[in-house]
Design a protein around this motif. Structure first.
Motif, mmCIF file in Angstrom:
data_model
loop_
_atom_site.group_PDB
_atom_site.id
_atom_site.type_symbol
_atom_site.label_atom_id
_atom_site.label_comp_id
_atom_site.label_asym_id
_atom_site.label_seq_id
_atom_site.Cartn_x
_atom_site.Cartn_y
_atom_site.Cartn_z
ATOM 1 N N GLU A 107 54.477 -11.087 32.793
ATOM 2 C CA GLU A 107 53.960 -9.480 32.178
ATOM 3 C C GLU A 107 54.484 -8.722 30.980
ATOM 4 O O GLU A 107 53.584 -8.318 30.776
ATOM 5 N N ASP A 108 55.031 -9.321 29.715
ATOM 6 C CA ASP A 108 55.690 -8.726 28.942
ATOM 7 C C ASP A 108 54.722 -9.179 27.749
ATOM 8 O O ASP A 108 54.673 -8.384 26.383
ATOM 9 N N LEU A 109 54.238 -10.549 27.643
ATOM 10 C CA LEU A 109 53.342 -10.791 27.322
ATOM 11 C C LEU A 109 52.288 -10.218 27.089
ATOM 12 O O LEU A 109 51.553 -9.747 25.934
ATOM 13 N N GLN A 110 51.839 -10.343 27.894
ATOM 14 C CA GLN A 110 50.661 -9.323 28.554
ATOM 15 C C GLN A 110 50.207 -8.162 27.850
ATOM 16 O O GLN A 110 49.415 -7.764 27.371
ATOM 17 N N ALA A 111 51.559 -6.911 27.736
ATOM 18 C CA ALA A 111 51.581 -6.095 27.758
ATOM 19 C C ALA A 111 52.065 -5.827 25.705
ATOM 20 O O ALA A 111 51.522 -4.769 25.206
ATOM 21 N N LEU A 112 51.777 -7.120 25.097
ATOM 22 C CA LEU A 112 52.686 -6.793 24.616
ATOM 23 C C LEU A 112 51.026 -7.188 23.145
ATOM 24 O O LEU A 112 50.650 -7.525 22.002
ATOM 25 N N LYS A 113 50.452 -8.056 24.482
ATOM 26 C CA LYS A 113 48.971 -9.009 23.040
ATOM 27 C C LYS A 113 48.279 -7.733 22.687
ATOM 28 O O LYS A 113 47.837 -7.916 21.144
ATOM 29 N N PRO A 114 48.052 -6.978 23.279
ATOM 30 C CA PRO A 114 47.482 -5.981 22.179
ATOM 31 C C PRO A 114 48.720 -5.159 20.829
ATOM 32 O O PRO A 114 47.541 -4.722 19.917
ATOM 33 N N HIS A 115 49.142 -5.048 21.333
ATOM 34 C CA HIS A 115 50.252 -4.560 20.097
ATOM 35 C C HIS A 115 50.173 -5.438 19.014
ATOM 36 O O HIS A 115 50.600 -5.090 17.689
ATOM 37 N N LEU A 116 50.359 -6.998 19.508
ATOM 38 C CA LEU A 116 50.892 -7.757 18.455
ATOM 39 C C LEU A 116 49.137 -7.929 17.287
ATOM 40 O O LEU A 116 49.527 -8.221 16.123
ATOM 41 N N ALA A 117 48.547 -8.020 17.930
ATOM 42 C CA ALA A 117 46.915 -7.718 17.750
ATOM 43 C C ALA A 117 46.745 -7.000 16.190
ATOM 44 O O ALA A 117 46.271 -7.011 15.106
#
Length: 295
Positions: A232-242
């Motif tokens: 869940e944390d990784l999915q939440a981070l994906k748009p911010h990592l981009a």
């Protein structure tokens, strides 16, 4: 006179012979092996003992003898009532003990002057005491008494509905049959779950003729998967990592993807460990602030 089946176990006091221990003027028979007294003799003797008990002083040896003999002679009533409850999942010994309490209460409250049959008087006391035991002690979760009584009504209604060809009654079926509201029926059905609780350590048996233990109920109970929270944390981070620049994403990939230390990352990229630490701290702060802004 007693019947031949019990005559050997009853001796009538005459001239003081066979008197109850400690009784100086006993007119009661001395009953030996009270558990072997036939029911018809128990009824006849009980009347005699009750008549004598009503005029004896409480606390005297003869009073105690009369009362104890009445209890022992009428234990067959307890066994008779207890058999009705043998399928309730409780030890029969416990049911007999509770029923005996009801018998003792009936003996202490029976009035021989009313000329009632003691059997008729005692059975409701015994039954009531056993039912109270099941109502108050066998529920795994405490529920109000009205719901405990509703459980009995629902069980009886289910049997009657099954006889009418409704094998799995619905809430509406119960409500119509018992003339209750559906909300009340639902509340009663939920409360039924508190009557019996099974141990999570009990074994699970395979089906078929030869039952084999295949594990415990506890093995089937789910637990929180720590990897689920990580996903869940990784999915939440994906748009911010981009939104990070290429160097920040590379640093994070080496740090968490390749699990390299800051010194190893510095050697890989030609940077000092201090510089790598500052860049990673900046990337962490950026991601943290953006995640907090979302929440």
């Amino acid at each position: 006179m007693a019947t031949s089946a019990t005559q050997d176990h009853i001796s009538v006091n005459r001239s003081g012979k066979g008197a109850a221990p400690g009784a100086s003027d006993s007119s009661l028979p001395l009953v030996e092996e009270t558990h072997r007294v036939a029911p018809q003799d128990a009824r006849r003797l009980s009347k005699l003992f009750f008549e004598r008990l009503s005029v004896l002083e409480e606390g005297t040896a003869e009073y105690q003898y009369a009362r104890n003999t009445l209890i022992e002679m009428n234990l067959s009533l307890v066994r008779y009532v207890a058999r009705r409850f043998r399928s309730r999942g409780q030890e029969m010994e416990d049911i007999l003990q509770v029923g005996t309490i009801g018998l003792i209460k009936a003996i202490d409250r029976f009035d021989v002057l009313l000329e009632n049959e003691f059997t008729t008087f005692a059975i409701p006391y015994i039954t009531g005491e056993i039912k109270r035991f099941f109502r108050d002690t066998t529920w795994s979760v405490h529920v109000p008494r009205r719901l405990q009584e509703l459980r009995v009504d629902l069980a009886r209604a289910r049997e009657e509905l099954e006889e009418r060809g409704i094998p799995e009654p619905s809430v509406a079926d119960y409500a119509a049959h018992l003339e209750l509201g559906e909300d009340e029926v639902i509340e009663g059905l939920v409360a039924c779950n508190g009557y019996d609780a099974g141990s999570i350590d009990r074994p699970i048996e395979a089906g078929g003729g030869d039952k084999q233990q295949t594990g415990l109920v506890a093995d089937l109970i789910g637990d929180e998967d720590p990897a689920l929270a990580l996903a869940e944390d990784l999915q939440a981070l994906k748009p911010h990592l981009a939104q990070l620049d290429d160097r920040e994403r590379t640093l994070l990939e080496l740090r968490f993807g390749a699990e390299m230390t800051q010194s190893e990352i510095g050697k890989e990229l030609g940077l000092s460990q201090m510089h790598v630490s500052r860049l990673l701290s900046g990337a962490y702060a950026t991601l943290r602030s953006r995640l907090l802004a979302e929440t």
